[in-house]
Design a protein around this motif. Structure first.
Motif, PDB file in Angstrom:
ATOM      1  N   VAL A 163      -0.760 -38.711  27.672  1.00 35.33           N
ATOM      2  CA  VAL A 163      -1.813 -38.880  28.406  1.00 35.33           C
ATOM      3  C   VAL A 163      -1.832 -40.245  29.432  1.00 35.33           C
ATOM      4  CG1 VAL A 163      -4.350 -38.540  28.636  1.00 35.33           C
ATOM      5  CG2 VAL A 163      -3.108 -37.436  26.752  1.00 35.33           C
ATOM      6  N   ALA A 164      -1.337 -41.009  28.625  1.00 36.54           N
ATOM      7  CA  ALA A 164      -1.396 -42.775  29.332  1.00 36.54           C
ATOM      8  C   ALA A 164      -0.615 -42.556  30.706  1.00 36.54           C
ATOM      9  CB  ALA A 164      -1.167 -43.589  28.313  1.00 36.54           C
ATOM     10  N   CYS A 165       0.505 -41.530  30.768  1.00 35.54           N
ATOM     11  CA  CYS A 165       1.405 -41.826  31.652  1.00 35.54           C
ATOM     12  C   CYS A 165       0.750 -41.424  32.900  1.00 35.54           C
ATOM     13  CB  CYS A 165       2.589 -40.882  31.213  1.00 35.54           C
ATOM     14  SG  CYS A 165       3.788 -40.924  32.725  1.00 35.54           S
TER      15      CYS A 165
ATOM     16  N   SER B 125       2.743 -48.206  30.812  1.00 31.46           N
ATOM     17  CA  SER B 125       1.480 -47.537  30.204  1.00 31.46           C
ATOM     18  C   SER B 125       1.710 -47.042  28.721  1.00 31.46           C
ATOM     19  CB  SER B 125       0.988 -46.736  31.219  1.00 31.46           C
ATOM     20  OG  SER B 125       0.665 -46.900  32.529  1.00 31.46           O
ATOM     21  N   CYS B 126       2.895 -46.224  28.686  1.00 32.09           N
ATOM     22  CA  CYS B 126       3.152 -45.390  27.550  1.00 32.09           C
ATOM     23  C   CYS B 126       3.492 -46.362  26.581  1.00 32.09           C
ATOM     24  CB  CYS B 126       4.056 -44.432  27.859  1.00 32.09           C
ATOM     25  SG  CYS B 126       5.655 -45.213  28.381  1.00 32.09           S
TER      26      CYS B 126
ATOM     27  N   VAL C  54      -4.967 -34.726  24.236  1.00 26.06           N
ATOM     28  CA  VAL C  54      -5.730 -33.889  25.018  1.00 26.06           C
ATOM     29  C   VAL C  54      -5.787 -34.858  26.143  1.00 26.06           C
ATOM     30  CG1 VAL C  54      -7.981 -32.846  25.410  1.00 26.06           C
ATOM     31  CG2 VAL C  54      -7.017 -32.677  23.098  1.00 26.06           C
ATOM     32  N   ASN C  55      -5.223 -34.175  27.280  1.00 23.24           N
ATOM     33  CA  ASN C  55      -5.184 -34.651  28.576  1.00 23.24           C
ATOM     34  C   ASN C  55      -6.439 -34.544  29.293  1.00 23.24           C
ATOM     35  OD1 ASN C  55      -4.718 -35.637  31.440  1.00 23.24           O
ATOM     36  ND2 ASN C  55      -2.854 -35.672  30.828  1.00 23.24           N
ATOM     37  N   PRO C  56      -7.290 -35.258  29.811  1.00 19.81           N
ATOM     38  CA  PRO C  56      -8.728 -35.020  30.461  1.00 19.81           C
ATOM     39  C   PRO C  56      -8.455 -33.809  31.424  1.00 19.81           C
ATOM     40  CG  PRO C  56      -8.493 -37.195  30.361  1.00 19.81           C
ATOM     41  CD  PRO C  56      -7.236 -36.742  29.980  1.00 19.81           C
TER      42      PRO C  56
ATOM     43  N   MET D  96      10.675 -39.057  37.249  1.00 14.52           N
ATOM     44  CA  MET D  96       9.398 -38.981  37.593  1.00 14.52           C
ATOM     45  C   MET D  96       8.735 -40.634  37.031  1.00 14.52           C
ATOM     46  SD  MET D  96       7.889 -35.413  36.786  1.00 14.52           S
ATOM     47  CE  MET D  96       6.376 -35.399  37.189  1.00 14.52           C
ATOM     48  N   CYS D  97       9.399 -41.129  36.041  1.00 17.21           N
ATOM     49  CA  CYS D  97       8.934 -42.423  35.454  1.00 17.21           C
ATOM     50  C   CYS D  97       9.233 -43.583  36.389  1.00 17.21           C
ATOM     51  CB  CYS D  97       9.874 -42.618  34.246  1.00 17.21           C
ATOM     52  SG  CYS D  97       9.446 -44.238  33.136  1.00 17.21           S
TER      53      CYS D  97
END
Lengths: 145, 665
Positions: B638-640, B593-594, A49-51, B587-588
């Motif tokens: 999400v980390a990306c 981070s990932c 789940v992305n903020p 895009m990377c």
């Protein structure tokens, strides 16, 4: 503002596939009632789940967003719910800064065995959001089409 | 633009009773991209699946939405249906309108409205679905059975019989479980040890079976076909490879006042002990809480008398790491603690015993050598009162269990019958709420207890047991059929305690990510159709960990679980989850981070050449996901920070489309 009794909130619930979604299924199997205002979106893990998803929901007029995952230590993917917890803590503090009531967002840990907890959590959450009334601050009218 | 078909299932009346299915299929038929919409009584039936297949062909559907039960139930079914009609199986989305709609709402208008919204969300998602192809993963051809009672033993024997390796992990020093403590078994009255111990020996002698006794599962990782398990072999302080089980040490040990768990504390054992004569493995174990040598460094007598030199006071717990393809849970049950049942004077009088304690008292290998004697004074009891449903079918808050423990009616009839058979001078009374004796030859057995053996069955409950100073127990109960109070002066009272899942089950369920019900029994994937599988793939259920069960049912379920495991292990490859992460290399920016958040180490980096303007090239570092290793949790997405990482099947755009659809209303 609408009458509190009339107001039916829009609630988005993100549930991880392994624990909370199964917990929601168990609530269903046990016929444990909770309001129809809750709509569940299945995600593989709470860490998916992305903020951004939560902000998007508020922009689109959701009145409350709840994220449910496996209990700390029980994540199917070992550590996903820890990431979710940290990310949401950060997001919620930002929402707080924006003036979004704390009660509109929540992170809950519901295991696949906790159908009763799932239903109770949803009942409680819907009641809390209903009390607050509609989300106005983040609702983006440009998103209404 | 996708061409989407919508199929709304009635699920008989499960959905149709609270959701207006026709209105749902009508409403969803007007959604953009939907070219076909229908509803049918049972979408998962062959006829229902044919409707889907025909629609895919006739309308050239590129995606389908099935509004039905949970995807955890029938997603796989409908994916197969789609595939058989030539549509990629990942072009299927399920809207869960049963567990998450019709079953939890009573208002038809509200439920129908919600079902439409859930359907819209699924349609919005399927618009963005892309065909996916599943990879394959190998299967480790070895099974783990957790729990070495009759359930675990039977499962292990059956799996080994098919030629696969099995490990049994048992937390007690010996396998055998509760059945080793039982005297005789209903309805045939053959002795439990006579039928169990040969199976225990079979386990020990079978070269496909490896027993980890006095061990516990510490950690479970991985997934179906590829579980990595850490097993903690607790220190016995005895070298199991050297110990011959002669028992010399257990006789010489000076610490001899330790309550014997095997006899439920009715007698004592030594600090070094072998639980019972037929233990498997027959190896002595030192109780570290009782041994003087381990506690204070003084004694060492067992080491002196052991001719095999097996005693090792310095032994440490050992962690064994093993790989498995399937895991069977057979953690069994325990009778509930009766300390809260003071109305029956359980903690006040030694002559009020639980049924399992009574088993030990009547067992030839028990503390009294099988002679029925009162625990308090060792005298022969003349009047015995059996109380059924102690803690079972109990609605009191915080006390007892709401369910029927299933086995108590039959073993109480057995106890009563055996009392009367061995000691015809005894008077035996049984207080019951209902006698539940379904099962082959069970009702006949109960009737024999009443008719042939003259056991007095009294329908009613016991209100109070009062120990008197003369050693008698005054039992006050009610006889509902005669509508009168009953007072019995008893010498012994036997309580049929409710049974509950073993305490180790819940932490284990957590490790296995298997689901449990509110009573801590493991839940099966389907109550009727998949009774021995957990909803978590690769986890199977055997015996009373799934619900109260007698020995015949347990053995039957153990065999069923084994056959499911064999079916899994017989496969060389399993299809992987194709919903993996992938990185958009344009895009990377190679920030790592990932990689840092990936729990599987599935992400690595490569230097890749990119074409730049004016026919130049540039080399950039970009993330690459190993799809065989990625499990699809989505932490990396999400980390990306640049939004390059996305998850197939649960992409950012798909989830946001669902959010939009739900919020639109």
């Amino acid at each position: 503002m609408q009458d509190v009794n009339q107001f039916k909130p829009k609630i988005v619930a993100f549930c991880c596939n392994w624990c909370s979604y199964a917990g929601a299924d168990l609530a269903g199997t046990n016929r444990l009632q909770y309001p129809a205002d809750v709509k569940i979106i299945r995600v593989p893990c709470s860490c998916r789940v992305n903020p951004m998803f939560i902000l998007r929901a508020f922009q689109r007029g959701a009145d409350g967003v709840i994220l449910c995952g496996c209990h700390p230590g029980d994540c199917h993917y070992t550590t996903g719910n820890y990431y979710a917890r940290r990310r949401m803590t950060l997001l919620f503090s930002m929402l707080d800064y924006l003036g979004i009531e704390k009660q509109r967002t929540r992170v809950e840990w519901v295991s696949a065995a906790e159908g009763a907890k799932f239903a109770a959590t949803m009942n409680e959450f819907v009641a809390a959001v209903t009390q607050l009334g509609p989300n106005k601050r983040l609702e983006d009218l440009r998103c209404k089409n | 633009m996708q061409r989407i078909g919508v199929f709304v299932c009635w699920c008989g009346s499960n959905i149709a009773a609270t959701v207006d299915v026709a209105a749902v299929s009508e409403a969803l038929g007007h959604e953009p991209g939907v070219v076909f919409s229908t509803n049918y009584q049972y979408m998962c039936s062959e006829a229902g699946q044919n409707i889907i297949k025909n629609a895919i062909r006739d309308y050239q559907l590129t995606g389908i939405v099935v509004c039905s039960c949970s995807p955890r139930m029938h997603e796989a079914t409908f994916r197969k249906t789609a595939a058989s009609a030539g549509l990629n199986s990942y072009m299927v989305e399920i809207a869960n309108i049963r567990e998450q709609c019709s079953w939890i709402h009573k208002d038809k208008a509200q439920a129908t409205e919600k079902a439409i919204i859930l359907g819209r969300a699924a349609i919005a998602k399927v618009h963005l679905n892309a065909p996916l192809t599943a990879g394959e993963s190998p299967v480790t051809k070895r099974a783990l059975v957790i729990g070495g009672g009759i359930a675990g033993i039977q499962t292990a024997l059956d799996i080994a019989d098919a030629g696969f390796e099995v490990d049994i992990v048992e937390k007690q020093p010996t396998i055998g479980g509760k059945m080793t403590q039982i005297d005789k078994t209903f309805p045939t009255l053959d002795c439990a040890a006579c039928i169990l111990t040969p199976k225990m020996v079979d386990c020990a002698q079978n070269d496909k079976i490896n027993i980890f006794a006095y061990s516990e599962v510490k950690e479970v990782k991985g997934f179906v076909g590829n579980f990595h398990v850490k097993i903690n072999k607790k220190a016995r302080y005895v070298d199991a490879t050297k110990c011959t089980g002669c028992g010399e040490c257990t006789e010489k040990c000076p610490m001899k006042k330790i309550p014997n768990e095997f006899n439920l504390g009715l007698d004592n054992r030594h600090a070094i002990y072998i639980p019972f004569a037929q233990a498997v493995p027959k190896v002595a174990t030192i109780d570290p809480n009782a041994c003087n040598m381990l506690k204070n460094g003084k004694c060492g007598l067992c080491a002196k008398v052991c001719s095999a030199g097996a005693i090792d006071y310095k032994q440490k717990d050992e962690i064994v790491e093993r790989e498995y393809g399937a895991i069977v849970v057979a953690t069994g049950y325990n009778p509930i603690k009766l300390d809260d049942y003071d109305e029956y004077a359980y903690s006040l009088s030694k002559d009020v015993v639980s049924s399992l304690e009574f088993e030990r008292i009547t067992n030839a290998a028990g503390p009294t050598g099988g002679t029925l004697l009162r625990p308090s004074d060792g005298k022969h009891p003349h009047t015995l009162v059996f109380v059924q449903c102690v803690g079972s079918r109990c609605s009191a808050e915080g006390k007892g269990k709401s369910y029927c423990s299933k086995i108590c009616c039959m073993y109480t009839a057995k106890h009563a019958m055996l009392c009367r058979e061995k000691y015809p001078d005894t008077e035996v009374y049984v207080f019951y709420i209902d006698v539940r004796s379904p099962g082959k030859n069970y009702d006949e057995f109960y009737r024999r207890a009443v008719e042939e053996y003259g056991v007095h069955y009294i329908k009613g409950q016991v209100g109070k047991v009062v120990p008197r100073s003369d050693g008698k127990l005054l039992v006050q109960g009610s006889d509902l059929l005669a509508n009168e109070q009953v007072h019995i002066e008893a010498d012994m009272v036997v309580l049929a305690a409710a049974i509950e899942p073993d305490k180790s089950a819940r932490p284990l369920a957590t490790m296995l990510t298997a689901s449990m019900d509110t009573n801590d029994f493991f839940t099966e994937a389907h109550a009727k159709l998949r009774p021995v599988e957990s909803p978590t793939a690769g986890i199977f259920l055997s015996g009373a960990c799934q619900g109260p069960k007698d020995i015949p049912d347990t053995v039957a379920q153990a065999g069923a679980a084994a056959s499911k495991v064999i079916g899994l292990l017989a496969k060389d490859k399993l299809t992987c989850n194709p919903c993996t992460a992938h990185s958009d290399e344009m895009m990377c920016n190679g920030c790592s981070s990932c990689e840092k958040v990936c729990p599987y180490g599935a992400i690595s980096y490569v230097d890749k050449e990119f074409r730049m303007p004016n026919r130049t090239t540039a080399i950039r570092r970009v993330a690459v996901v190993n799809e065989a290793v990625c499990q699809g949790c989505g932490a990396c997405t999400v980390a990306c920070p640049s939004g390059a990482m996305d998850l197939k099947g649960f992409s950012n755009s798909q989830i946001m489309a669902e959010v939009d659809a739900i919020c639109k209303m």
